[in-house]
Design an enzyme around this catalytic site. Sequence first.
Site, short mmCIF file in Angstrom:
data_model
loop_
_atom_site.label_atom_id
_atom_site.label_comp_id
_atom_site.label_asym_id
_atom_site.label_seq_id
_atom_site.Cartn_x
_atom_site.Cartn_y
_atom_site.Cartn_z
N SER A 88 0.80 -1.23 0.00
CA SER A 88 0.00 0.00 0.00
C SER A 88 0.83 1.28 0.00
O SER A 88 0.28 2.36 -0.23
CB SER A 88 -0.93 0.03 1.22
OG SER A 88 -2.11 -0.62 0.91
N LYS A 91 0.56 3.45 -2.93
CA LYS A 91 -0.61 4.32 -3.13
C LYS A 91 -0.23 5.80 -2.99
O LYS A 91 -0.94 6.67 -3.51
CB LYS A 91 -1.71 3.94 -2.13
CG LYS A 91 -2.23 2.51 -2.38
CD LYS A 91 -3.17 2.01 -1.28
CE LYS A 91 -3.57 0.55 -1.53
NZ LYS A 91 -4.35 -0.03 -0.41
N TYR A 215 -3.81 -2.09 -10.18
CA TYR A 215 -3.70 -2.05 -8.70
C TYR A 215 -2.79 -3.17 -8.18
O TYR A 215 -1.86 -2.92 -7.40
CB TYR A 215 -5.11 -2.15 -8.10
CG TYR A 215 -5.11 -2.26 -6.61
CD1 TYR A 215 -4.90 -1.15 -5.80
CD2 TYR A 215 -5.31 -3.50 -5.98
CE1 TYR A 215 -4.88 -1.25 -4.41
CE2 TYR A 215 -5.30 -3.61 -4.60
CZ TYR A 215 -5.08 -2.49 -3.82
OH TYR A 215 -5.05 -2.61 -2.46
N TYR A 267 -4.33 2.89 7.80
CA TYR A 267 -5.62 2.21 7.92
C TYR A 267 -6.35 2.77 9.15
O TYR A 267 -6.26 3.97 9.43
CB TYR A 267 -5.44 0.68 8.03
CG TYR A 267 -4.39 0.14 7.09
CD1 TYR A 267 -4.57 0.20 5.71
CD2 TYR A 267 -3.21 -0.41 7.58
CE1 TYR A 267 -3.61 -0.29 4.86
CE2 TYR A 267 -2.25 -0.90 6.72
CZ TYR A 267 -2.44 -0.83 5.36
OH TYR A 267 -1.48 -1.30 4.51
N VAL A 285 1.14 -3.77 3.85
CA VAL A 285 1.10 -5.07 4.53
C VAL A 285 2.36 -5.90 4.30
O VAL A 285 2.52 -6.96 4.89
CB VAL A 285 -0.15 -5.89 4.19
CG1 VAL A 285 -1.40 -5.24 4.73
CG2 VAL A 285 -0.26 -6.16 2.71
N1 GLU Z 1 -2.39 -5.21 -2.21
C1 GLU Z 1 -2.89 -5.28 -0.86
C2 GLU Z 1 -4.36 -5.53 -0.82
O1 GLU Z 1 -5.06 -5.02 -1.65
C3 GLU Z 1 -2.54 -3.99 -0.22
C4 GLU Z 1 -2.71 -4.10 1.20
C5 GLU Z 1 -1.98 -3.04 1.95
O2 GLU Z 1 -0.76 -2.96 1.94
O3 GLU Z 1 -2.71 -2.30 2.57
O4 GLU Z 1 -4.86 -6.21 0.00
#
Ligand code: GLU
Length: 333
Positions: A88, A91, A215, A267, A285
Site C-alpha cells: 500500500s 498508493k 492495482y 488504515y 502489509v
Molecule cells: N495489495 C494489498 C491488498 O489489496 C494492499 C494491502 C496493503 O498494503 O494495505 O490487500
Amino acid sequence: MPELEQAPQRGQAPQLGQAPQLEQAPQLEQALREVAAEMAERADRGDVASYIPQLSKIDPKKFGIAAVTNDGRVLTAGDADEAFSIQSISKVFTLTLALGNVGDALWQRVGREPSGNPFNSIVQLEHENGIPRNPFINAGAIVVSDILLAGHQPREAIGEILRFIQFLADDDTIIIDREVAASERATGFRNFALANYMKSFGNLNHAPELALGVYFHHCAIAMSCRQLALAGRFLANGGNNPATGHSVVSAERARRIGAMMLTCGHYDGSGDFAFRVGIPGKSGVGGGILGIVPGVASLAVWSPGLNANGNSRLGSIALEKLAKMMNWSIFAP
Ligand code: GLU
C-alpha cells in the site's frame, strides 16, 4: 553500522546551500544504529501477512531502516538494501501521479477522510454510494488506478507508475515482483468485490479487472528501504527533489499528500500512528512504512510482522523511537 554517503544525483549537480546542513546528522546516524540494534533483539515481531500467500514466505526477523536527509545524506541500518513488497505504500505514488493527471477532479471520485474501518472494508462503500473514503484504502486506490488507466492499456499504466517511482528514487533497477502480483490476483476476492461494487455505482470508468490489474501490479513493486526513502524525498522537501532541485509536485500538493498520509496512512491505526510518531506516514502489509519529516528527511523502515491494524509492528515502534530521539514531530515547535 549505518553507512553514510551522498545521495545519488540525477542529471545535474545539487545546488549547494539549497538545504541547510542537518546539524543532527551524527545524532541521526547513532539513533538509526541504536534503533536497528534494539529491533534485532525483540521477540514481539507481530505476524507476517498471510492472505497474500507470497508474502507469508518472508522471514519475520528482517529489519531495515533508511533516512535520506534534505541535505543529501543517505543513512541506513540493518537490512536496508533488501527489497520487500511495498504494497500500500505504492498508493502514495499513484495518488501523486493521478493528481498530476487530473488535478483536484480526483476528489470528486475519492474522499479525503480517514475510514475508521479496515483497509478492505466494503460496508462503508454502500453507505457512501461507491465513493471510497480516501485514496489509501483499497477501494480508493482502485479508483486511482482507474484514473491512471485513462487513455492507456493496463501494461502502459503499470509501466508509467514503475517509471515514476524509478525516477523519484533515481534507480532503474526497481522492479515489480510478478509472483506477488499473481499471488494477490489469485486470492484478491475482496478487491474484486470492491471493484465490482464501485463499478455498479459508476465510479470506475474501466472494466474492474483492468483497474485491478493496475492495482495488483503497483502493490507488487519491490523496493528496499534505501530506495523507498529516496523515492519519498520530494515530500520532505516541499515537492522538490533535493538532489536535483527539480520540482515533482507543487509545495501545496506535497503538503496535501502529507496531510493524507497523516490522517489516512495507517488504515484504522492512523490516529494512533499520528499520536505516537507525529509525522506523516504510509504503511503497507509487506511490513514497510514510508515516513516524512517535512523540511528534514524521508524515512523508510521495514519489518514484516504486522500489528492488529495491519501495520508493521516493529516498524511503527522504530519510527516512534527515532522520532522521539530526534525530537521530530510536525507538532514540535
Ligand atoms: N495489495 C494489498 C491488498 O489489496 C494492499 C494491502 C496493503 O498494503 O494495505 O490487500
